[in-house]
Design a protein around this motif. Sequence first.
Motif, PDB file in Angstrom:
ATOM      1  N   ARG A 201       0.829  -1.203   0.000  1.00 17.29           N
ATOM      2  CA  ARG A 201       0.000   0.000   0.000  1.00 17.29           C
ATOM      3  C   ARG A 201       0.870   1.261   0.000  1.00 17.29           C
ATOM      4  O   ARG A 201       0.598   2.217  -0.733  1.00 17.29           O
ATOM      5  CB  ARG A 201      -0.932   0.015   1.214  1.00 17.29           C
ATOM      6  N   SER A 202       1.916   1.265   0.818  1.00 19.36           N
ATOM      7  CA  SER A 202       2.798   2.429   0.866  1.00 19.36           C
ATOM      8  C   SER A 202       3.461   2.677  -0.481  1.00 19.36           C
ATOM      9  O   SER A 202       3.567   3.824  -0.932  1.00 19.36           O
ATOM     10  CB  SER A 202       3.863   2.223   1.950  1.00 19.36           C
ATOM     11  N   ASN A 203       3.888   1.603  -1.147  1.00 21.08           N
ATOM     12  CA  ASN A 203       4.503   1.749  -2.470  1.00 21.08           C
ATOM     13  C   ASN A 203       3.501   2.251  -3.502  1.00 21.08           C
ATOM     14  O   ASN A 203       3.843   3.041  -4.388  1.00 21.08           O
ATOM     15  CB  ASN A 203       5.084   0.414  -2.922  1.00 21.08           C
ATOM     16  N   ARG A 204       2.245   1.786  -3.401  1.00 21.02           N
ATOM     17  CA  ARG A 204       1.222   2.230  -4.333  1.00 21.02           C
ATOM     18  C   ARG A 204       0.948   3.730  -4.175  1.00 21.02           C
ATOM     19  O   ARG A 204       0.779   4.452  -5.166  1.00 21.02           O
ATOM     20  CB  ARG A 204      -0.046   1.412  -4.121  1.00 21.02           C
ATOM     21  N   VAL A 205       0.923   4.191  -2.934  1.00 22.77           N
ATOM     22  CA  VAL A 205       0.704   5.618  -2.683  1.00 22.77           C
ATOM     23  C   VAL A 205       1.869   6.438  -3.231  1.00 22.77           C
ATOM     24  O   VAL A 205       1.672   7.460  -3.891  1.00 22.77           O
ATOM     25  CB  VAL A 205       0.517   5.874  -1.171  1.00 22.77           C
ATOM     26  N   LEU A 206       3.097   5.978  -2.961  1.00 21.58           N
ATOM     27  CA  LEU A 206       4.270   6.710  -3.438  1.00 21.58           C
ATOM     28  C   LEU A 206       4.332   6.715  -4.957  1.00 21.58           C
ATOM     29  O   LEU A 206       4.713   7.728  -5.569  1.00 21.58           O
ATOM     30  CB  LEU A 206       5.541   6.094  -2.860  1.00 21.58           C
ATOM     31  N   ALA A 207       3.973   5.607  -5.594  1.00 22.93           N
ATOM     32  CA  ALA A 207       3.971   5.558  -7.061  1.00 22.93           C
ATOM     33  C   ALA A 207       2.976   6.555  -7.634  1.00 22.93           C
ATOM     34  O   ALA A 207       3.255   7.219  -8.646  1.00 22.93           O
ATOM     35  CB  ALA A 207       3.646   4.140  -7.531  1.00 22.93           C
ATOM     36  N   ALA A 208       1.808   6.688  -7.007  1.00 20.74           N
ATOM     37  CA  ALA A 208       0.826   7.667  -7.468  1.00 20.74           C
ATOM     38  C   ALA A 208       1.352   9.083  -7.280  1.00 20.74           C
ATOM     39  O   ALA A 208       1.144   9.959  -8.139  1.00 20.74           O
ATOM     40  CB  ALA A 208      -0.489   7.478  -6.705  1.00 20.74           C
ATOM     41  N   GLN A 209       2.035   9.344  -6.167  1.00 21.16           N
ATOM     42  CA  GLN A 209       2.621  10.659  -5.942  1.00 21.16           C
ATOM     43  C   GLN A 209       3.698  10.970  -6.981  1.00 21.16           C
ATOM     44  O   GLN A 209       3.783  12.098  -7.485  1.00 21.16           O
ATOM     45  CB  GLN A 209       3.199  10.730  -4.534  1.00 21.16           C
ATOM     46  N   LEU A 210       4.510   9.975  -7.288  1.00 21.66           N
ATOM     47  CA  LEU A 210       5.551  10.178  -8.292  1.00 21.66           C
ATOM     48  C   LEU A 210       4.965  10.450  -9.667  1.00 21.66           C
ATOM     49  O   LEU A 210       5.481  11.283 -10.425  1.00 21.66           O
ATOM     50  CB  LEU A 210       6.464   8.953  -8.353  1.00 21.66           C
ATOM     51  N   ASP A 211       3.902   9.750 -10.028  1.00 17.03           N
ATOM     52  CA  ASP A 211       3.247   9.997 -11.313  1.00 17.03           C
ATOM     53  C   ASP A 211       2.733  11.431 -11.393  1.00 17.03           C
ATOM     54  O   ASP A 211       2.888  12.103 -12.423  1.00 17.03           O
ATOM     55  CB  ASP A 211       2.087   9.015 -11.503  1.00 17.03           C
ATOM     56  N   ALA A 212       2.107  11.899 -10.313  1.00 16.32           N
ATOM     57  CA  ALA A 212       1.595  13.266 -10.312  1.00 16.32           C
ATOM     58  C   ALA A 212       2.728  14.277 -10.402  1.00 16.32           C
ATOM     59  O   ALA A 212       2.648  15.265 -11.150  1.00 16.32           O
ATOM     60  CB  ALA A 212       0.759  13.513  -9.053  1.00 16.32           C
ATOM     61  N   PHE A 213       3.804  14.029  -9.661  1.00 20.29           N
ATOM     62  CA  PHE A 213       4.939  14.947  -9.704  1.00 20.29           C
ATOM     63  C   PHE A 213       5.620  14.912 -11.064  1.00 20.29           C
ATOM     64  O   PHE A 213       6.090  15.944 -11.560  1.00 20.29           O
ATOM     65  CB  PHE A 213       5.938  14.583  -8.605  1.00 20.29           C
ATOM     66  N   ALA A 214       5.704  13.719 -11.673  1.00 25.41           N
ATOM     67  CA  ALA A 214       6.320  13.607 -12.994  1.00 25.41           C
ATOM     68  C   ALA A 214       5.558  14.429 -14.022  1.00 25.41           C
ATOM     69  O   ALA A 214       6.155  15.060 -14.902  1.00 25.41           O
ATOM     70  CB  ALA A 214       6.376  12.140 -13.414  1.00 25.41           C
ATOM     71  N   PHE A 215       4.230  14.448 -13.929  1.00 26.65           N
ATOM     72  CA  PHE A 215       3.428  15.255 -14.840  1.00 26.65           C
ATOM     73  C   PHE A 215       3.731  16.736 -14.658  1.00 26.65           C
ATOM     74  O   PHE A 215       3.900  17.487 -15.637  1.00 26.65           O
ATOM     75  CB  PHE A 215       1.944  14.978 -14.581  1.00 26.65           C
ATOM     76  N   GLU A 216       3.813  17.188 -13.410  1.00 26.47           N
ATOM     77  CA  GLU A 216       4.141  18.586 -13.132  1.00 26.47           C
ATOM     78  C   GLU A 216       5.539  18.925 -13.628  1.00 26.47           C
ATOM     79  O   GLU A 216       5.764  19.972 -14.244  1.00 26.47           O
ATOM     80  CB  GLU A 216       4.047  18.836 -11.620  1.00 26.47           C
ATOM     81  N   LEU A 217       6.497  18.047 -13.347  1.00 22.55           N
ATOM     82  CA  LEU A 217       7.879  18.297 -13.737  1.00 22.55           C
ATOM     83  C   LEU A 217       8.027  18.357 -15.252  1.00 22.55           C
ATOM     84  O   LEU A 217       8.719  19.237 -15.791  1.00 22.55           O
ATOM     85  CB  LEU A 217       8.767  17.199 -13.161  1.00 22.55           C
ATOM     86  N   HIS A 218       7.380  17.443 -15.947  1.00 21.41           N
ATOM     87  CA  HIS A 218       7.440  17.447 -17.409  1.00 21.41           C
ATOM     88  C   HIS A 218       6.865  18.733 -17.976  1.00 21.41           C
ATOM     89  O   HIS A 218       7.410  19.314 -18.934  1.00 21.41           O
ATOM     90  CB  HIS A 218       6.690  16.236 -17.964  1.00 21.41           C
ATOM     91  N   SER A 219       5.782  19.206 -17.397  1.00 22.47           N
ATOM     92  CA  SER A 219       5.175  20.453 -17.859  1.00 22.47           C
ATOM     93  C   SER A 219       6.109  21.631 -17.625  1.00 22.47           C
ATOM     94  O   SER A 219       6.222  22.533 -18.468  1.00 22.47           O
ATOM     95  CB  SER A 219       3.837  20.695 -17.156  1.00 22.47           C
ATOM     96  N   PHE A 220       6.781  21.655 -16.502  1.00 23.82           N
ATOM     97  CA  PHE A 220       7.735  22.721 -16.222  1.00 23.82           C
ATOM     98  C   PHE A 220       8.864  22.739 -17.239  1.00 23.82           C
ATOM     99  O   PHE A 220       9.258  23.790 -17.740  1.00 23.82           O
ATOM    100  CB  PHE A 220       8.318  22.564 -14.818  1.00 23.82           C
TER     101      PHE A 220
END
Length: 247
Positions: A201-220
């Motif tokens: 569960r902890s890994n699933r939450v972190l993976a979702a956070q990383l996906d969201a951050f990756a989208f923001e970072l790519h846009s930047f």
Amino acid sequence: MDNPTLGFGHFLTQTDGLGKTLLAILVLMSVASWALVAVKGLVQWRRRQRGASFLATFWNAPTMDAVRHELATHGAHDPFSHLSAHALHAQEHHARHGATRLADAGSASDFITRTIRKVLDEETMRMESGLTTLATVGATAPFVGLFGTVWGVYHALVAIGLSGAGTLDKVAGPVGEALIMTGLGLAVAIPAVVAYNAFTRSNRVLAAQLDAFAFELHSFLTLGEAPGAAAAQADGGKVRPLKAAAA
């Protein structure tokens, strides 16, 4: 009628090499699972602390150059900083060398996207390291214990049959001793299963956070602005999409 010599110690003296081997396997499984729980628990705690610190630094940085300076000064020690460092390096590499190799083919956005995907895959593999061992222990330990019980009951019944004493007081003790192996198997498996579910569960939450951050970072890096940047700064450096992903 009770025999004070009956117990786990008596069971060990009566069992053969196979029974002792099964017990040793259960002990090794227990040591391995608890060691993994301790190590991965500490690693995940440090990962969360460092990730939160880097995210606060990232979203409060005035420019991406400030983020580059932060990474060059302190290095990348968590998944978010690791992702940022590789994405920034990919942007600089493509701007400097262009598509001179097949690995660099496509636009800068395509190259950054491939780099981000590669880092996400690496982080996922790193997070899942050790989980196979916990899953294996949780799935097999009860059966190892059950096998030890069956083997112990078999020897107990053979010994009782040879002695000719088949009364309940003679049967209950040896059979009860053999059942200890089943209890040991469950004692090894239950913590491993609980830890596996918690880490998953902890890994699933972190993976979702990383996906969201990756989208923001790519846009930047490609557009110059991320969709959630303004909202993140208004929240005091916390990324709103990450909260939604972790819910």
